[in-house]
Design an enzyme around this catalytic site. Structure first.
Site, PDB file in Angstrom:
ATOM      1  N   LYS A  38     -60.424 -69.946 -31.370  1.00 38.76           N
ATOM      2  CA  LYS A  38     -59.576 -68.951 -30.742  1.00 38.76           C
ATOM      3  C   LYS A  38     -57.723 -68.644 -30.477  1.00 38.76           C
ATOM      4  CE  LYS A  38     -63.440 -69.723 -27.445  1.00 38.76           C
ATOM      5  NZ  LYS A  38     -64.096 -70.831 -25.900  1.00 38.76           N
ATOM      6  N   THR A  42     -55.634 -76.690 -30.512  1.00 40.41           N
ATOM      7  CA  THR A  42     -56.030 -77.640 -29.817  1.00 40.41           C
ATOM      8  C   THR A  42     -55.701 -78.026 -28.560  1.00 40.41           C
ATOM      9  OG1 THR A  42     -56.725 -78.430 -31.979  1.00 40.41           O
ATOM     10  CG2 THR A  42     -56.042 -80.309 -30.289  1.00 40.41           C
ATOM     11  N   LYS A  52     -55.476 -83.053 -19.161  1.00 36.19           N
ATOM     12  CA  LYS A  52     -54.649 -83.116 -18.300  1.00 36.19           C
ATOM     13  C   LYS A  52     -54.906 -82.835 -17.042  1.00 36.19           C
ATOM     14  CE  LYS A  52     -52.017 -84.020 -20.817  1.00 36.19           C
ATOM     15  NZ  LYS A  52     -52.434 -84.646 -22.167  1.00 36.19           N
ATOM     16  N   GLY A 115     -57.870 -68.062 -42.567  1.00 34.87           N
ATOM     17  CA  GLY A 115     -56.408 -67.355 -43.081  1.00 34.87           C
ATOM     18  C   GLY A 115     -56.070 -68.480 -44.295  1.00 34.87           C
ATOM     19  N   GLY A 181     -58.478 -97.502 -29.900  1.00 36.82           N
ATOM     20  CA  GLY A 181     -57.245 -96.478 -29.800  1.00 36.82           C
ATOM     21  C   GLY A 181     -56.784 -96.908 -29.258  1.00 36.82           C
ATOM     22  N   GLY A 183     -53.618 -95.801 -28.015  1.00 36.11           N
ATOM     23  CA  GLY A 183     -52.887 -94.367 -28.223  1.00 36.11           C
ATOM     24  C   GLY A 183     -52.568 -93.665 -26.889  1.00 36.11           C
ATOM     25  N   GLU A 204     -57.670-102.104 -29.558  1.00 35.93           N
ATOM     26  CA  GLU A 204     -56.446-101.841 -29.967  1.00 35.93           C
ATOM     27  C   GLU A 204     -56.476-102.804 -30.968  1.00 35.93           C
ATOM     28  OE1 GLU A 204     -54.073 -99.019 -30.284  1.00 35.93           O
ATOM     29  OE2 GLU A 204     -53.479-100.565 -31.641  1.00 35.93           O
ATOM     30  N   ASP A 311     -47.931 -79.709 -36.214  1.00 29.48           N
ATOM     31  CA  ASP A 311     -49.130 -80.733 -36.427  1.00 29.48           C
ATOM     32  C   ASP A 311     -48.945 -81.059 -37.914  1.00 29.48           C
ATOM     33  OD1 ASP A 311     -49.545 -81.958 -33.908  1.00 29.48           O
ATOM     34  OD2 ASP A 311     -51.277 -81.847 -33.402  1.00 29.48           O
ATOM     35  N   HIS A 448     -32.076 -86.987  -1.686  1.00 30.72           N
ATOM     36  CA  HIS A 448     -32.696 -88.342  -1.081  1.00 30.72           C
ATOM     37  C   HIS A 448     -33.719 -87.469   0.140  1.00 30.72           C
ATOM     38  CE1 HIS A 448     -33.742 -92.672   0.808  1.00 30.72           C
ATOM     39  NE2 HIS A 448     -33.385 -91.382   2.088  1.00 30.72           N
TER      40      HIS A 448
HETATM   41  P1  NAD Z   1     -52.325 -93.062 -31.165  1.00 28.68           P
HETATM   42  O1  NAD Z   1     -51.439 -92.329 -32.882  1.00 28.68           O
HETATM   43  O2  NAD Z   1     -50.950 -92.524 -30.547  1.00 28.68           O
HETATM   44  O3  NAD Z   1     -52.614 -93.923 -30.999  1.00 28.68           O
HETATM   45  C1  NAD Z   1     -54.040 -94.147 -31.764  1.00 28.68           C
HETATM   46  C2  NAD Z   1     -53.810 -95.686 -32.179  1.00 28.68           C
HETATM   47  O4  NAD Z   1     -55.186 -95.919 -32.621  1.00 28.68           O
HETATM   48  C3  NAD Z   1     -52.955 -96.664 -32.029  1.00 28.68           C
HETATM   49  O5  NAD Z   1     -52.238 -97.125 -31.077  1.00 28.68           O
HETATM   50  C4  NAD Z   1     -53.267 -97.971 -33.544  1.00 28.68           C
HETATM   51  O6  NAD Z   1     -52.805 -98.206 -33.602  1.00 28.68           O
HETATM   52  C5  NAD Z   1     -54.751 -97.188 -33.182  1.00 28.68           C
HETATM   53  N1  NAD Z   1     -56.194 -97.540 -33.828  1.00 28.68           N
HETATM   54  C6  NAD Z   1     -55.942 -97.180 -35.319  1.00 28.68           C
HETATM   55  N2  NAD Z   1     -56.717 -97.317 -36.078  1.00 28.68           N
HETATM   56  C7  NAD Z   1     -57.953 -97.842 -35.346  1.00 28.68           C
HETATM   57  C8  NAD Z   1     -59.173 -98.950 -35.422  1.00 28.68           C
HETATM   58  N3  NAD Z   1     -59.395 -99.248 -36.904  1.00 28.68           N
HETATM   59  N4  NAD Z   1     -59.027 -99.715 -34.304  1.00 28.68           N
HETATM   60  C9  NAD Z   1     -59.001 -99.660 -33.226  1.00 28.68           C
HETATM   61  N5  NAD Z   1     -57.861 -98.793 -33.178  1.00 28.68           N
HETATM   62  C10 NAD Z   1     -57.024 -98.115 -33.917  1.00 28.68           C
HETATM   63  O7  NAD Z   1     -53.107 -91.191 -31.738  1.00 28.68           O
HETATM   64  P2  NAD Z   1     -53.526 -90.564 -30.398  1.00 28.68           P
HETATM   65  O8  NAD Z   1     -54.010 -91.516 -29.665  1.00 28.68           O
HETATM   66  O9  NAD Z   1     -54.976 -89.728 -31.561  1.00 28.68           O
HETATM   67  O10 NAD Z   1     -53.189 -89.389 -30.807  1.00 28.68           O
HETATM   68  C11 NAD Z   1     -52.563 -88.357 -32.372  1.00 28.68           C
HETATM   69  C12 NAD Z   1     -51.864 -87.996 -31.827  1.00 28.68           C
HETATM   70  O11 NAD Z   1     -51.310 -86.697 -30.778  1.00 28.68           O
HETATM   71  C13 NAD Z   1     -50.866 -88.567 -31.567  1.00 28.68           C
HETATM   72  O12 NAD Z   1     -49.411 -88.504 -32.667  1.00 28.68           O
HETATM   73  C14 NAD Z   1     -50.415 -88.263 -30.196  1.00 28.68           C
HETATM   74  O13 NAD Z   1     -48.902 -88.973 -30.083  1.00 28.68           O
HETATM   75  C15 NAD Z   1     -50.660 -87.102 -30.003  1.00 28.68           C
HETATM   76  N6  NAD Z   1     -50.510 -86.830 -28.364  1.00 28.68           N
HETATM   77  C16 NAD Z   1     -50.065 -87.181 -27.756  1.00 28.68           C
HETATM   78  C17 NAD Z   1     -50.274 -86.890 -26.366  1.00 28.68           C
HETATM   79  C18 NAD Z   1     -48.979 -86.935 -24.702  1.00 28.68           C
HETATM   80  O14 NAD Z   1     -48.173 -86.964 -25.383  1.00 28.68           O
HETATM   81  N7  NAD Z   1     -49.137 -86.756 -24.084  1.00 28.68           N
HETATM   82  C19 NAD Z   1     -51.766 -86.806 -25.973  1.00 28.68           C
HETATM   83  C20 NAD Z   1     -52.758 -86.737 -26.461  1.00 28.68           C
HETATM   84  C21 NAD Z   1     -51.741 -87.084 -27.459  1.00 28.68           C
END
Ligand code: NAD
Length: 469
Positions: A38, A42, A52, A115, A181, A183, A204, A311, A448
């Site tokens: 669609k 992602t 969100k 494609g 993870g 992140g 993490e 990406d 303010h």
């Molecule tokens: P990320 O790279 O931001 O975080 C992945 C985390 O997993 C890292 O901190 C890494 O050290 C950890 N990790 C990796 N392998 C591991 C393991 N075996 N055991 C434990 N920890 C491990 O990736 P994400 O959070 O999956 O997001 C993917 C992408 O999408 C990123 O580039 C992110 O910035 C983007 N994203 C952004 C937003 C936002 O900005 N709001 C939201 C979702 C995703």
């Protein structure tokens, strides 16, 4: 069968692809999109928008839980997960219908199917029914996005082990979960599930969560997680997991002999580019050593007439970066000699609670880049609007170049954690990217009471004078 030539064919209808298509069409180009699922990609279906939306459900839950503090009796909140998922789907459906209609209005043709690059100047489209078409095009933009990475020993089955692809449609929220993870994705899911009643453990590998954020910001999020019962282990290796015999849960082993018994494991260890089956080799499109499509500053690949955005290329994996790259590629196709993007100034917004938003250098990255820096940090605790909201966690930190008299010069970075900071980043983003100085910003009037005045206060203190702090 062969069709009439388009000016541009975009493979992939996510943010990078549809931005290129809409922008190209608005510039008068005849654009087509090839999409196997669609349009929306992602971001719309299993990324930004549903994440969100679920975080907003968590925010409403928190608000109801503390309504009595405002003198409003609402009773104990309780969760209707199917209703949460229904609302999420309604939002997606509305956005999807809006996007489809704007593509139609701009006369962008959407070819359903997979494609791939054909011979020079052509794209092959394979449909579900096995039919194959070859579409000629002056230019091709690859925008096939990314897919969640997984780790060994954690086969994704959609029940015990999920990624972000599955989490948005799980039948019920688990009583407990391990999030691998810490992140952006890991912290957003941990925050959402934790607020809605799941007992969450974040595992993490690196020394801190939210790598790339300023250390003070990551600390503020971690402190809030701890207060809300979300356990965070950093610097740990995850070894594997052993499902219970009835598969009602699993025991995850990590670190030095540690275990956590949970109903679900959420793997959030990054995303990998989706480059397979694009016919890259035959077309002469090279990958870089991390597996992304290699591009120059204008998103040109190593093959003539082929660009790549979003990406699939090694830039911040953000929908808004993909939008910008899609537009940049179109400008290049139009021969407008566009400036390359400066990813250093990218706005970052992470929607966990408390939210995180930043642009530019962290204190550490500025020092590493050789700047002599001065910083200032103010907390939402001292902000009137945040007190009114009852959302006083978090801070604003400004990193500036140090002038000879010790005051701040050029603003190098702004880092925020706290209430609605994703909506407050705008002026900080402009300050960093327009290379504004502390004096430029300090003389501007902040309304303010607002939460955004904390940014003004933080900048003001770098002049050597201050109001409140
Ligand atoms: P990320 O790279 O931001 O975080 C992945 C985390 O997993 C890292 O901190 C890494 O050290 C950890 N990790 C990796 N392998 C591991 C393991 N075996 N055991 C434990 N920890 C491990 O990736 P994400 O959070 O999956 O997001 C993917 C992408 O999408 C990123 O580039 C992110 O910035 C983007 N994203 C952004 C937003 C936002 O900005 N709001 C939201 C979702 C995703």
């Amino acid at each position: 069968m062969s069709d009439a030539a388009h000016d541009v064919i975009v493979i992939g209808g996510g943010p990078g692809g549809y931005a290129a298509a809409l922008y190209g069409a608005s510039a008068g180009l005849d654009v087509a999109v090839v999409e196997k699922a669609k349009v929306g990609g992602t971001c719309l279906h299993v990324g930004c928008i549903p994440a969100k939306e679920l975080l907003e459900a968590a925010s409403v839950y928190r608000t109801v839980a503390r309504a009595a503090a405002f003198g409003v009796s609402a009773g104990e909140p309780s969760l209707d997960w199917p209703a949460v998922l229904d609302r999420k789907q309604q939002v997606i459906d509305k956005m999807m219908s809006g996007l489809s209609s704007v593509l139609r209005q701009r006369k962008v043709t959407v070819h359903p199917g997979v494609g791939s690059l054909g011979g020079p100047g052509t794209v092959r489209v394979s449909s579900d029914d096995g039919a194959e078409r070859t579409l000629p095009s002056e230019a091709v933009i690859l925008a096939t996005g990314s897919t969640p990475r997984t780790i060994g020993g954690f086969d994704v089955d959609g029940e015990l082990v999920v990624t972000s692809d599955e989490l948005f449609s799980i039948g019920r929220l688990p009583a407990s979960a391990a999030v691998i993870g810490g992140g952006a994705i890991g912290c957003e899911f941990a925050s959402m599930m934790g607020d809605l009643g799941t007992e969450v453990t974040v595992l993490e590998a690196l020394p801190n969560i939210l790598t790339g954020c300023d250390a003070e910001v990551a600390k503020a999020v971690r402190r809030s997680f701890r207060k809300r019962g979300i356990e965070v282990y950093t610097g740990v290796t995850v070894h594997g997991h052993e499902p219970r015999p009835d598969r009602s849960g699993t025991v995850v082993s990590f670190g030095e002999g540690k275990h956590v018994d949970v109903e679900m494991v959420v793997v959030a260890v990054g995303r990998r580019p989706r480059t397979e089956s694009l016919g890259l080799d035959a077309a002469g499109v090279e990958l870089d050593d991390r597996g992304f499509i290699a591009v120059d500053g204008r998103c040109r690949t190593t093959a003539e007439g082929v660009w790549a955005v979003g990406d699939v290329v090694d830039s911040p994996q953000l929908a808004h970066t993909a939008f910008a790259e899609g537009m940049l590629a179109v400008c290049d196709i139009l021969g407008e000699d566009p400036d390359p993007l400066d990813h250093h100034g990218t706005p970052w917004c992470i929607y966990c609670h408390p939210e995180v938003a930043f642009a530019g250098h962290t204190e550490q990255s500025a020092i590493d880049a050789g700047f002599d820096v001065v910083t200032s940090m103010h907390r939402y605790m001292a902000n009137g609007r945040a007190q009114i909201l009852g959302e006083t966690e978090g801070l604003v930190k400004v990193v500036a170049e140090r002038q000879a008299d010790g005051t701040g010069g050029r603003i190098l970075g702004v880092h925020m954690a706290g209430p609605w900071v994703t909506e407050q980043l705008g002026q900080a983003y402009l300050a960093v990217n327009w290379e504004a100085t502390v004096d430029d910003v300090a003389r501007l009037i902040q309304p303010h009471p607002t939460m955004s005045e904390l940014f003004g206060e933080t900048v003001l203190s770098l002049t050597g004078r201050a109001l409140h702090g």
